[in-house]
Design an enzyme around this catalytic site. Sequence first.
Site, PDB file in Angstrom:
ATOM      1  N   GLU A 120       3.583  -1.620   2.286  1.00  0.00           N
ATOM      2  CA  GLU A 120       3.185  -0.496   3.124  1.00  0.00           C
ATOM      3  C   GLU A 120       1.706  -0.280   2.897  1.00  0.00           C
ATOM      4  O   GLU A 120       1.274   0.030   1.786  1.00  0.00           O
ATOM      5  CB  GLU A 120       3.948   0.782   2.802  1.00  0.00           C
ATOM      6  CG  GLU A 120       3.589   1.888   3.803  1.00  0.00           C
ATOM      7  CD  GLU A 120       4.237   3.208   3.512  1.00  0.00           C
ATOM      8  OE1 GLU A 120       3.494   4.161   3.195  1.00  0.00           O
ATOM      9  OE2 GLU A 120       5.476   3.293   3.594  1.00  0.00           O
ATOM     10  N   LEU A 121       0.920  -0.429   3.968  1.00  0.00           N
ATOM     11  CA  LEU A 121      -0.535  -0.503   3.836  1.00  0.00           C
ATOM     12  C   LEU A 121      -1.209   0.663   4.560  1.00  0.00           C
ATOM     13  O   LEU A 121      -0.663   1.741   4.627  1.00  0.00           O
ATOM     14  CB  LEU A 121      -1.009  -1.869   4.337  1.00  0.00           C
ATOM     15  CG  LEU A 121      -0.258  -3.064   3.714  1.00  0.00           C
ATOM     16  CD1 LEU A 121      -0.713  -4.379   4.314  1.00  0.00           C
ATOM     17  CD2 LEU A 121      -0.405  -3.076   2.198  1.00  0.00           C
ATOM     18  N   LYS A 168       4.168  -1.055 -11.913  1.00  0.00           N
ATOM     19  CA  LYS A 168       2.737  -1.004 -12.210  1.00  0.00           C
ATOM     20  C   LYS A 168       2.124   0.180 -11.459  1.00  0.00           C
ATOM     21  O   LYS A 168       1.957   0.137 -10.246  1.00  0.00           O
ATOM     22  CB  LYS A 168       2.061  -2.316 -11.783  1.00  0.00           C
ATOM     23  CG  LYS A 168       0.524  -2.272 -11.746  1.00  0.00           C
ATOM     24  CD  LYS A 168      -0.098  -2.073 -13.110  1.00  0.00           C
ATOM     25  CE  LYS A 168      -1.614  -2.175 -13.037  1.00  0.00           C
ATOM     26  NZ  LYS A 168      -2.230  -0.982 -12.375  1.00  0.00           N
ATOM     27  N   PRO A 169       1.774   1.262 -12.179  1.00  0.00           N
ATOM     28  CA  PRO A 169       1.081   2.370 -11.528  1.00  0.00           C
ATOM     29  C   PRO A 169      -0.424   2.164 -11.578  1.00  0.00           C
ATOM     30  O   PRO A 169      -0.937   1.312 -12.303  1.00  0.00           O
ATOM     31  CB  PRO A 169       1.487   3.564 -12.391  1.00  0.00           C
ATOM     32  CG  PRO A 169       1.577   2.977 -13.770  1.00  0.00           C
ATOM     33  CD  PRO A 169       2.078   1.553 -13.590  1.00  0.00           C
ATOM     34  N   TRP A 174      -1.777   5.553  -6.436  1.00  0.00           N
ATOM     35  CA  TRP A 174      -2.113   6.766  -7.167  1.00  0.00           C
ATOM     36  C   TRP A 174      -1.794   8.030  -6.377  1.00  0.00           C
ATOM     37  O   TRP A 174      -1.639   9.101  -6.952  1.00  0.00           O
ATOM     38  CB  TRP A 174      -3.586   6.773  -7.578  1.00  0.00           C
ATOM     39  CG  TRP A 174      -4.567   6.465  -6.483  1.00  0.00           C
ATOM     40  CD1 TRP A 174      -5.158   5.258  -6.232  1.00  0.00           C
ATOM     41  CD2 TRP A 174      -5.069   7.366  -5.487  1.00  0.00           C
ATOM     42  NE1 TRP A 174      -5.983   5.348  -5.138  1.00  0.00           N
ATOM     43  CE2 TRP A 174      -5.957   6.634  -4.667  1.00  0.00           C
ATOM     44  CE3 TRP A 174      -4.875   8.720  -5.201  1.00  0.00           C
ATOM     45  CZ2 TRP A 174      -6.628   7.202  -3.589  1.00  0.00           C
ATOM     46  CZ3 TRP A 174      -5.537   9.294  -4.117  1.00  0.00           C
ATOM     47  CH2 TRP A 174      -6.401   8.536  -3.334  1.00  0.00           C
ATOM     48  N   ASN A 175      -1.672   7.942  -5.066  1.00  0.00           N
ATOM     49  CA  ASN A 175      -1.435   9.155  -4.282  1.00  0.00           C
ATOM     50  C   ASN A 175       0.027   9.587  -4.272  1.00  0.00           C
ATOM     51  O   ASN A 175       0.332  10.733  -3.953  1.00  0.00           O
ATOM     52  CB  ASN A 175      -1.935   8.975  -2.844  1.00  0.00           C
ATOM     53  CG  ASN A 175      -1.192   7.878  -2.110  1.00  0.00           C
ATOM     54  OD1 ASN A 175      -0.992   6.790  -2.641  1.00  0.00           O
ATOM     55  ND2 ASN A 175      -0.776   8.150  -0.894  1.00  0.00           N
ATOM     56  N   CYS A 213      -0.809   8.078   3.304  1.00  0.00           N
ATOM     57  CA  CYS A 213      -0.964   7.045   4.323  1.00  0.00           C
ATOM     58  C   CYS A 213      -0.426   7.494   5.678  1.00  0.00           C
ATOM     59  O   CYS A 213      -0.773   6.916   6.707  1.00  0.00           O
ATOM     60  CB  CYS A 213      -0.286   5.754   3.878  1.00  0.00           C
ATOM     61  SG  CYS A 213       1.457   5.949   3.458  1.00  0.00           S
TER      62      CYS A 213
END
Length: 502
Positions: free
Chosen positions: A246-247, A173-174, A149-150, A280
Amino acid sequence: MRVVEELTVPTPTAGGDRRELTSPFTGRPVTTIPQCTVADVESAFARARSAQKPWARQPISERRALVCRLLDRLRQTRAALFDILQIEGGKARIDACSDYGEAVLSGSWYVRHAERLMRSGSHPGVLPGLTRTTEVRHPVGVVVVIAPWNAPIGIGAGDSIPALLAGNAVILKPDNQTALSTLYLRQIALEVGIPEDVFQVILGDPAEVGDALIDGADHVAFTGSTATGRKIAARAAERLIGSSLELGGKNPMVVLPDADLRRAASAIPRASFANAGQVCLTTERLYVHTSIFGRFVELACRKTRAMRVGASMDFRSDMGSLTTGTGLRRTSEYVEQAKVAGGRARPDLGPLFYEPTILSGVTAAADLHSAEIFGPVVSVYEFETEDEVVDLVNSTEYGLSASVWTRDTKQGARLAARIDTGAVNINDAYTAAFASHAAPAGGMKASGLGRRHGAAGLLRYTESQVVAVQRLASPDSRLGLPRAVHGRLMSAALGALTRLPR
């Protein structure tokens, strides 16, 4: 709101309920969106698989031309896109511009280089002159992109475009909160001629459709929390499909004694508070040498207090709102340490606003010492030696991004090599590395697997096939010789082959 009202919803027929979206700026309803079911997901995959094969058979130049038209339309309609990103995400307009910028800049890089990356290449054969070895790249099939969402457009489009160029179908998928910008992206994609079943959007609750998306995919590109990324990686591994993740991050900024203090302090509003800290890559840990600590903190606080926080739909605000109520509650709970600047919610500006905040005196007992905050909060610490700061910045499970501030860039590079992160920026917060789209971007440790950007960002969506043509004798042929003689000759030949350039 006119752009939202005119937005069509080009999604598969959704069998679930509708979800109401509210504006982070005001807390008031914006619109409703459909919610998909497992049956909708399965239907989307069936259509994607049928459409992917003819899409992959098209010359890459034709796919490239369609993506070029998509990027052109994004540029032409960027003001409308900025409006949507602000309405649904609570972004300052400068942050909407950054989200859009990632999509068009990364997409443009792939448009220029996709044909080269997908081109068949030759490799030395086992028998020089007799073996011709060629590597061919094939699309994996159907790629699922799960966008956060960011950064719904920067990541949603940035991860989808190389997959489409490589010949894959994409199911995007958003998050429900930022579905409108993603629907806008697909609406433009259909208008420029990208087949509707080649590029689909699935909306819904992850608890409802998440497993079905992983179970149908040939590759999953996910950006989000480390906890969710671990689950996706495990489920993908069961099926032996690829995943790129990417976490989370707990990104450090190191200010050395010789740094340009005004330059480093002036970076804090973007380094730590871009998109209200909901990036992030933003800095959450600030390490300043003890000899300059007081001066630097004073400058950083001055720059922080000068930030313009608000809900303006133009470029007047430096920072917007948090996006979700969960984010506001988490940030408020974390901020229980000494406040150097800021440190309070701002309901006078809107229901989810929080001041940009610098904290000192944060100990290891505090949750925010090690947990990713994902809000407009940074903690500042002192250090004395390089070895000490290396230990401090590496004392986390995360390894996404870092920055080093020094006038001696050679010293900065030496220090960067000791930091366990996927990227280290010298005299820049994070944009220098991340926006260098020819270079790979991603994290170490619990910050993810795989890379986006550069060759790796496209080739992750392909399977490598080697085609070897052998002329005259086969390497395995005995040529009618007795086994003992053949064995002695093979041993001698192997010794010669190991000395040849390959």
